[in-house]
Scaffold this motif. Structure first.
Motif, short mmCIF file in Angstrom:
data_model
loop_
_atom_site.label_atom_id
_atom_site.label_comp_id
_atom_site.label_asym_id
_atom_site.label_seq_id
_atom_site.Cartn_x
_atom_site.Cartn_y
_atom_site.Cartn_z
N ASP A 39 3.58 11.31 9.07
CA ASP A 39 3.18 11.31 7.66
C ASP A 39 4.24 10.55 6.88
OD1 ASP A 39 0.85 12.64 8.06
OD2 ASP A 39 1.58 14.61 7.41
N ILE A 40 3.82 9.47 6.22
CA ILE A 40 4.75 8.54 5.57
C ILE A 40 4.47 8.53 4.07
CG2 ILE A 40 5.51 6.13 5.45
CD1 ILE A 40 4.31 5.89 8.37
N LEU A 41 5.48 8.77 3.26
CA LEU A 41 5.36 8.77 1.80
C LEU A 41 6.10 7.57 1.23
CD1 LEU A 41 4.60 10.01 -0.92
CD2 LEU A 41 6.65 11.47 -0.74
N LEU A 42 5.37 6.67 0.59
CA LEU A 42 5.97 5.52 -0.07
C LEU A 42 6.19 5.86 -1.54
CD1 LEU A 42 6.78 2.52 -0.28
CD2 LEU A 42 4.36 1.98 -0.61
N ILE A 43 7.45 5.83 -1.98
CA ILE A 43 7.80 6.12 -3.38
C ILE A 43 8.15 4.81 -4.07
CG2 ILE A 43 9.29 7.43 -4.93
CD1 ILE A 43 9.87 9.36 -2.67
N MET A 44 7.39 4.48 -5.13
CA MET A 44 7.57 3.21 -5.83
C MET A 44 8.19 3.44 -7.21
SD MET A 44 6.51 0.74 -3.88
CE MET A 44 6.27 -0.59 -5.06
N ASP A 45 9.31 2.78 -7.48
CA ASP A 45 9.90 2.75 -8.82
C ASP A 45 8.98 1.93 -9.73
OD1 ASP A 45 11.50 2.46 -11.06
OD2 ASP A 45 13.33 2.03 -9.92
N ARG A 46 8.63 2.50 -10.92
CA ARG A 46 7.82 1.75 -11.90
C ARG A 46 8.48 1.81 -13.28
NH1 ARG A 46 5.47 6.14 -14.32
NH2 ARG A 46 4.85 7.87 -12.94
N SER A 47 9.81 1.88 -13.29
CA SER A 47 10.54 1.91 -14.56
C SER A 47 10.45 0.55 -15.25
CB SER A 47 12.00 2.30 -14.33
OG SER A 47 12.61 1.40 -13.43
N GLY A 48 10.82 0.52 -16.54
CA GLY A 48 10.62 -0.68 -17.35
C GLY A 48 11.37 -1.90 -16.87
N SER A 49 12.48 -1.70 -16.16
CA SER A 49 13.25 -2.85 -15.68
C SER A 49 12.50 -3.68 -14.65
CB SER A 49 14.59 -2.38 -15.09
OG SER A 49 14.35 -1.46 -14.04
N LEU A 50 11.38 -3.14 -14.12
CA LEU A 50 10.61 -3.86 -13.11
C LEU A 50 9.49 -4.70 -13.72
CD1 LEU A 50 10.49 -1.13 -10.38
CD2 LEU A 50 10.99 -3.52 -9.90
N ALA A 51 9.37 -4.73 -15.01
CA ALA A 51 8.26 -5.45 -15.65
C ALA A 51 8.28 -6.93 -15.27
CB ALA A 51 8.35 -5.29 -17.17
N GLY A 52 7.07 -7.48 -15.14
CA GLY A 52 6.95 -8.90 -14.85
C GLY A 52 6.90 -9.20 -13.37
N VAL A 53 7.60 -10.28 -12.97
CA VAL A 53 7.51 -10.76 -11.60
C VAL A 53 8.07 -9.74 -10.61
CG1 VAL A 53 9.74 -11.96 -11.62
CG2 VAL A 53 7.93 -12.75 -10.10
N LYS A 54 9.03 -8.93 -11.02
CA LYS A 54 9.57 -7.90 -10.12
C LYS A 54 8.48 -6.93 -9.68
CE LYS A 54 14.47 -7.51 -11.48
NZ LYS A 54 15.47 -6.56 -11.99
N MET A 55 7.68 -6.47 -10.66
CA MET A 55 6.62 -5.52 -10.33
C MET A 55 5.55 -6.18 -9.47
SD MET A 55 5.30 -2.58 -10.27
CE MET A 55 6.21 -1.54 -11.38
N THR A 56 5.20 -7.41 -9.81
CA THR A 56 4.18 -8.13 -9.03
C THR A 56 4.61 -8.27 -7.57
OG1 THR A 56 3.47 -9.36 -10.97
CG2 THR A 56 2.89 -10.29 -8.82
N GLN A 57 5.86 -8.69 -7.35
CA GLN A 57 6.32 -8.92 -6.00
C GLN A 57 6.53 -7.60 -5.25
OE1 GLN A 57 6.51 -11.91 -4.49
NE2 GLN A 57 6.89 -10.78 -2.62
N SER A 58 6.99 -6.56 -5.94
CA SER A 58 7.20 -5.27 -5.26
C SER A 58 5.87 -4.67 -4.84
CB SER A 58 7.97 -4.32 -6.17
OG SER A 58 7.22 -4.01 -7.34
N LYS A 59 4.82 -4.82 -5.66
CA LYS A 59 3.49 -4.30 -5.27
C LYS A 59 2.94 -5.05 -4.07
CE LYS A 59 1.47 -4.40 -9.40
NZ LYS A 59 0.45 -4.10 -10.46
N ARG A 60 3.12 -6.39 -4.07
CA ARG A 60 2.68 -7.18 -2.92
C ARG A 60 3.38 -6.73 -1.64
NH1 ARG A 60 3.09 -13.02 -5.23
NH2 ARG A 60 1.27 -12.88 -6.56
N SER A 61 4.67 -6.55 -1.72
CA SER A 61 5.45 -6.16 -0.54
C SER A 61 5.06 -4.77 -0.07
CB SER A 61 6.94 -6.21 -0.86
OG SER A 61 7.34 -7.51 -1.25
N ALA A 62 4.80 -3.85 -1.02
CA ALA A 62 4.40 -2.50 -0.65
C ALA A 62 3.04 -2.51 0.06
CB ALA A 62 4.34 -1.62 -1.90
N GLN A 63 2.11 -3.34 -0.43
CA GLN A 63 0.80 -3.43 0.22
C GLN A 63 0.93 -4.02 1.62
OE1 GLN A 63 -1.20 -5.61 -2.92
NE2 GLN A 63 -2.19 -3.76 -3.69
N TRP A 64 1.87 -4.93 1.80
CA TRP A 64 2.10 -5.48 3.13
C TRP A 64 2.61 -4.38 4.07
CZ3 TRP A 64 5.89 -5.88 6.72
CH2 TRP A 64 5.68 -6.79 7.76
N LEU A 65 3.48 -3.47 3.54
CA LEU A 65 3.98 -2.36 4.35
C LEU A 65 2.83 -1.44 4.78
CD1 LEU A 65 7.20 -0.34 3.88
CD2 LEU A 65 5.06 0.90 4.11
#
Length: 468
Positions: A39-65
């Motif tokens: 059982d694997i739990l992925l915890i994603m930071d969604r704080s304001g410092s991730l706005a923009g390209v950081k959030m876009t790229q982190s979501k892509r990478s998480a979906q790849w995982l």
């Protein structure tokens, strides 16, 4: 088993004294997730410092995982997490939320990741508290947290209280950091840090960080693989083909080192490497191809490869005979009263190679003296070691001038087949190859004679020949 089926084979069981043979080394690897429910739990930071390209790229990478986990569990399409494993998505900013329950549906997970938006502060404590509450109820043999974050804790207190509880309950913690101080992540993650922590200095590095942790989470069949092959001294390596995984370095003419970051991370895989060897002495008999072959990986697994043997035959009367095989025929028919026909033949260029041609200028040659010249061609391999590629010798007639003059030796040509290419890809003319040409020259004729020499010096050779 994560790794299995070590193989080492030769293309032919018999070869001539200076003949070529192809050696193939391979092994199988599969992720443990295929057989160990997790059982694997992925915890994603969604704080304001991730706005923009950081959030876009982190979501892509998480979906790849997510896709990697699904494929490693046994679904090549990456849509379902099979064999009793599950995954959930949790996110946090000021507070933590459970975005999906534990599920085997990759589409549900990816939809939840895609819906994340960045705002608020960073409360790691709330995230670890909620994660512990969720996973302590799991009965899976293995429980895993993957924490992704890009910032320091700004609210909620010290996360270590819940981290200690998580680790005491036997739950593994992996951490992925983006432009953040690594020290807190090392404190939260399980040991060793080299296995459980991955850092990215910028968004382009995020995919690599997620990939490395994904290989650890699914327990790839083999990580940080290193295979060292040392040939029997009766053989030398002529060329190496690109391996299915990783890369190869030629240590010397009889030793190669094959390395790969991961094999069997996204499902069962076979890693293979082929290289061409040449027998280099005139002793017949049955011989082992390798002197030694060693395997190592991060998991400290062991593999024992077979020891293939070849029968070397040295035939007398002029050495080996090499016959070029006839190309396959394409059949076509001319009908009665038909005086012409058109057909199409597809063929490939065989026996790839190149020609090295040089002009040599020999300076200040005295008149009336012959010169012996040798041109020696070599090629540098990846380590800078020179490999012989050809030797040509010439006897240059004397020049007939009254003073010393330069003599030209023009159009000295060498044929260098691609089978000798040290870069490894012998099926292409597109590789850059590095050659060195050395020229040795000395006078043949001299007026020196020993004091007790009783014979007259030989007559000067004819000057009738003009060297081009």
């Amino acid at each position: 088993m994560p790794i299995s089926n070590p193989q080492k084979t030769v293309l032919s069981s018999e070869m001539s004294c200076d003949g070529l043979n192809t050696v193939t080394v391979s092994f199988d690897a599969a992720p443990e997730l295929d057989s160990t429910p997790s059982d694997i739990l992925l915890i994603m930071d969604r704080s304001g410092s991730l706005a923009g390209v950081k959030m876009t790229q982190s979501k892509r990478s998480a979906q790849w995982l997510v896709q990697t986990v699904a494929r490693a569990s046994g679904d090549p399409a990456g849509k379902k997490i099979l064999h009793g494993s599950h995954m959930a998505v949790m996110s946090f900013a000021d507070e933590a939320t459970t975005d999906t329950p534990l599920t085997d549906d990759a589409a549900v997970l990816n939809t939840a990741i895609d819906a994340l938006s960045a705002e608020g502060r960073t409360n790691h404590t709330a995230a670890f508290h909620r994660a512990f509450t969720l996973l302590r109820q799991s009965a899976a043999p293995r429980r895993v947290i993957v924490m992704f974050t890009d910032g320091e804790t700004t609210m909620g207190g010290d996360p270590m209280t819940w981290v200690d509880s998580i680790q005491a309950d036997g739950i593994e913690i992996y951490c992925i950091g983006l432009t953040v101080n690594e020290a807190p992540l090392q404190a939260w993650a399980s040991d060793p840090d080299s296995q459980y922590v991955a850092m990215a200095e910028d968004t382009p590095q995020l995919q690599a960080a997620f990939s490395r942790i994904a290989a650890e989470v699914v327990k790839a069949g083999a990580l940080d693989v290193e295979i060292q092959e040392v040939l029997n001294p009766a053989f030398e390596i002529q060329s190496v083909s690109p391996p299915s995984h990783g890369s190869v370095v030629l240590v010397d003419s009889q030793t190669l080192q094959w390395t790969a970051d991961a094999v069997g991370a996204a499902g069962p895989e076979t890693a293979s490497l082929s290289f061409v060897i040449r027998h280099i002495n005139q002793v017949e008999g049955v011989k082992s191809v390798n002197q030694s072959i060693s395997y190592s990986d991060r998991q400290k697994d062991t593999l024992v490869f077979p020891d293939p043997k070849v029968t070397v035959v040295c035939k007398g009367g002029g050495g080996p005979v090499i016959v070029e095989s006839c190309p396959p025929a394409v059949s076509f028919q001319l009908e009665g009263c038909q005086d012409a026909a058109v057909t199409t033949i597809d063929t490939a260029i065989g026996g790839l190679g190149r020609i090295v041609q040089a002009d040599i200028l020999i300076q200040n040659v005295c008149p009336g003296k012959r010169i012996a010249v040798a041109a020696v061609l070599s090629e540098a391999d990846a380590q800078g070691t020179e490999q012989a590629r050809g030797l040509k010798t010439f006897l240059i007639p004397p020049q007939t001038g009254n003073t010393c003059q330069d003599v030209q030796l023009k159009c000295v040509s060498f044929v260098v087949p691609e089978a000798l290419d040290t870069t490894g890809n012998t099926a292409s003319l597109c590789n850059a190859r590095s050659f060195s040409l050395r020229v040795l020259a000395n006078y043949v004729d001299t007026d020196f004679a020993c004091c007790d020499a009783q014979t007259a010096p030989p007559e000067s050779p004819s000057n009738s020949e003009i060297f081009p």
